[in-house]
Design a protein around this motif. Sequence first.
Motif, PDB file in Angstrom:
ATOM      1  N   UNK A 219       0.879  -1.084  -0.096  1.00 57.97           N
ATOM      2  CA  UNK A 219       0.211  -0.132   0.118  1.00 57.97           C
ATOM      3  C   UNK A 219       0.933   1.107   0.103  1.00 57.97           C
ATOM      4  N   UNK A 220       0.498   2.296  -0.653  1.00 57.89           N
ATOM      5  CA  UNK A 220       1.050   3.590  -0.688  1.00 57.89           C
ATOM      6  C   UNK A 220       0.037   4.711  -0.281  1.00 57.89           C
ATOM      7  N   UNK A 236      -5.344   2.801   3.141  1.00 57.97           N
ATOM      8  CA  UNK A 236      -4.406   1.561   3.396  1.00 57.97           C
ATOM      9  C   UNK A 236      -5.445   0.413   3.437  1.00 57.97           C
ATOM     10  N   UNK A 237      -6.584   0.419   3.811  1.00 59.46           N
ATOM     11  CA  UNK A 237      -7.721  -0.561   3.681  1.00 59.46           C
ATOM     12  C   UNK A 237      -8.003  -1.004   2.365  1.00 59.46           C
ATOM     13  N   UNK A 274       3.810  -4.497   3.159  1.00 64.21           N
ATOM     14  CA  UNK A 274       4.969  -3.500   3.018  1.00 64.21           C
ATOM     15  C   UNK A 274       3.987  -2.204   2.636  1.00 64.21           C
ATOM     16  N   UNK A 275       4.274  -1.132   3.283  1.00 65.46           N
ATOM     17  CA  UNK A 275       3.281   0.246   3.228  1.00 65.46           C
ATOM     18  C   UNK A 275       4.246   1.308   3.261  1.00 65.46           C
ATOM     19  N   UNK A 276       4.068   2.072   2.084  1.00 63.16           N
ATOM     20  CA  UNK A 276       4.730   3.474   2.032  1.00 63.16           C
ATOM     21  C   UNK A 276       4.065   4.469   2.678  1.00 63.16           C
ATOM     22  N   UNK A 277       4.652   5.236   3.378  1.00 60.16           N
ATOM     23  CA  UNK A 277       3.955   6.634   4.007  1.00 60.16           C
ATOM     24  C   UNK A 277       4.857   7.626   3.448  1.00 60.16           C
ATOM     25  N   UNK A 278       4.470   8.245   2.572  1.00 65.11           N
ATOM     26  CA  UNK A 278       5.089   9.188   1.911  1.00 65.11           C
ATOM     27  C   UNK A 278       4.894  10.660   2.375  1.00 65.11           C
TER      28      UNK A 278
END
Length: 742
Positions: A219-220, A236-237, A274-278
């Motif tokens: 998720x991004x 994210x969900x 794997x999650x990107x928090x930009x």
Amino acid sequence: MAEIIVSPLVKRLTLIIQDEQHLLGVKDQIISLRNQLEFIRGFVRDAEKKSRENEVVKIWVRQVRDLAYDAEDIIDDFNFNLGQQQKNQTIAHKIVGFWKRLKTTHRIGKLVEQFNRRSKEISTYRSRYNIDVAVPAKFTGYQIESLASRRRTTHIVEETVIVGFHKEAAELAGWLVNETAEPRRSIMSIVGMGGLGKTTLAKLIYGKREVEKHFKIRAWIYASQEYRVRDLLLSTLKQAIRNISNEELTRFEKMDDGELKIELLEVLQGKRYFVVIDDIWRIEAWERIKGGFPENQNGSRLLFTTRNKDVAVGADQLCHHHDLRLLSTDESWELFCAKVFSVSEGFVQMRGEKKVEDVADDYLDELVQRSLIQRGEHKYHGGPLKTCRVHDLLHDLAISEAKDARFFDILRNNNYFGSATPRRLAIHSSDTTGDTIHYSISYQKLHSLLFFDDRFLVDTWKSTFGERTRMLRVLDLDGVNLYKGIPLEVYKLVFLQYLGLTNTSTVRLPPSIGELVNLQTLDASSTYISKIAKELWKCTKLRHLYLDYYGRAVPDSLEDLPKNLLLLETSGVLYRLCWLGFVKLSLRTLTLHGELEGWRELPPHCFPSSLTELVLESSALQDDPSSVLESLPMLRELRLRYGSYIGKTMVFSAKGFELLEFLELVDMLVEDWTVEDGAMPNLRHLVISECPGLKMLPDGLVNVTTLQRLEISKMSKEFSDRIKEDGEDWAKIRHVPFIICK
């Protein structure tokens, strides 16, 4: 005496150094202008929706669009007059051209200043006339920022040009997928100031195949200074649940922050994610949402991009944070040039590691899904599209919108009501022998020129267009009779990236072809090429090359072959002479016409392992090529035509052609074809035509359960009788849904 001679030279060299410094300043302005151009384009796309409802807004948006065109023209002007000429110049050249270059540098600097004044003026119109359109912050001067709301709601990794980060991306991706690393949920951060490329690097990592395969869920999400906990959790969900239903979405949207956090925790529980928090600015943002991300002890990872090093350290003190370096001067210039010279006019760009051709396919699929484009013919059953079409009503609407947006203009039957300075022009019919229409049109800003007029007289090119088309990126001469050769002015089009020469009778490509250093596509299919100079291989950016040519235009060194070549259509002779070079390339599509001279039997690794499509015509191979072809790991389409193999026995071995989906056998001398059990396990479509010696289908086809379509034509009566419902071969193909025999 020596002092008298040296003194002017020293002064001139001093002025050249000052000129170089001034040029660097103009380069910085041009790079900044390019950044503004990207945001202006994005803004225009958003604002056009409201422009249809309000005439004042429509006029204002048109002015903003014209501003974007002005930015493009200034960038083109710079590259044509300064950017290209600066490469590999000696001191002597710089001395000779000093005053001309100085004048040009000052002129372009003035154009940039005028652009900035005009952008401020247009920005003031919004408040003066109370124009209700969301405008990116700082829509003036050297920096224009995109709407935070637009980024906050998207998780798609958009296409971008990437320079200088591939090594870092490989190292950081390696850490993410390291199976021996600690299993706890951990956070890696990319730290650097704004505009340095943190998000670009994160996109490159996010799109890597090994990362995609390693994690069950990706998720991004975009945080920013003005984040909302609800938006972060809900986004994210949505990404964590594939094919989310409308009912689920409605239920989630009714939840409060606490309920969303619990729901996310349940969805991610037990899964490696794997999650990107930009663009996260404060550690509080992570503290408020981290309860939704479980400690699975299975190697789940998060990646932050942040300007604040305290965020990186506070999020995970035990984990790695990557301080992003500045691009070097050369890398910065390479990035700029990649943006300017990006499949021909830059409408489609790379997306992470995905090639522009694949991104374009995605766009086409989306347009089909939205019913904006209608499907035509497929390359084979269940395969990719070969042709498409547009409904008449949509076609008319598209032309109307394009004209209104000054996107392109049309010249038909000597009628022209377009812009006085068109950027893209389609010529359907024009009497170039006596009309004055072309003299009333300025071609100085023309980027694309497309001919749909086979009556165009090529010997009027100089008088009609001359050197007024120096900014051309796309030139399609489809159907134009080039009986006097390609106009010499074409070889001076240094920005040209697409040259279409299909159905243009007979042409020759002289040494001047090598001057088209930015050429990416040369399409001379269905055109007889009488001669090609070896200078063709100086076009090092070639990606698609179609040549009906049977000569020996061999480069001086096989290392000179274009490194990014994806599609090649040429003669068997030329391929045979250069195969040691071609085999090192990442070719996807290869079509060879004529004998593979000197090859009785194919060498084991004579074709690139990257091939997905291979066409052999009249190759006259004497030994069964199957053992070589079936080992190509990516091959999906194979066409063997017109005596490509002149032997009588052909064997497809077990586990051979593992990914093959389409097979065509046309005009072959094969009499005995064996398909062993396990061969072609993914075959969908089989075509057999004009093979008089083949008396029966191979027994092994009964095991090819994936076969959906079988086409038989121009075969012997004995063969055709065997595949009828009461024939001897019917049991081998009775499982095939579509069988065509004619």
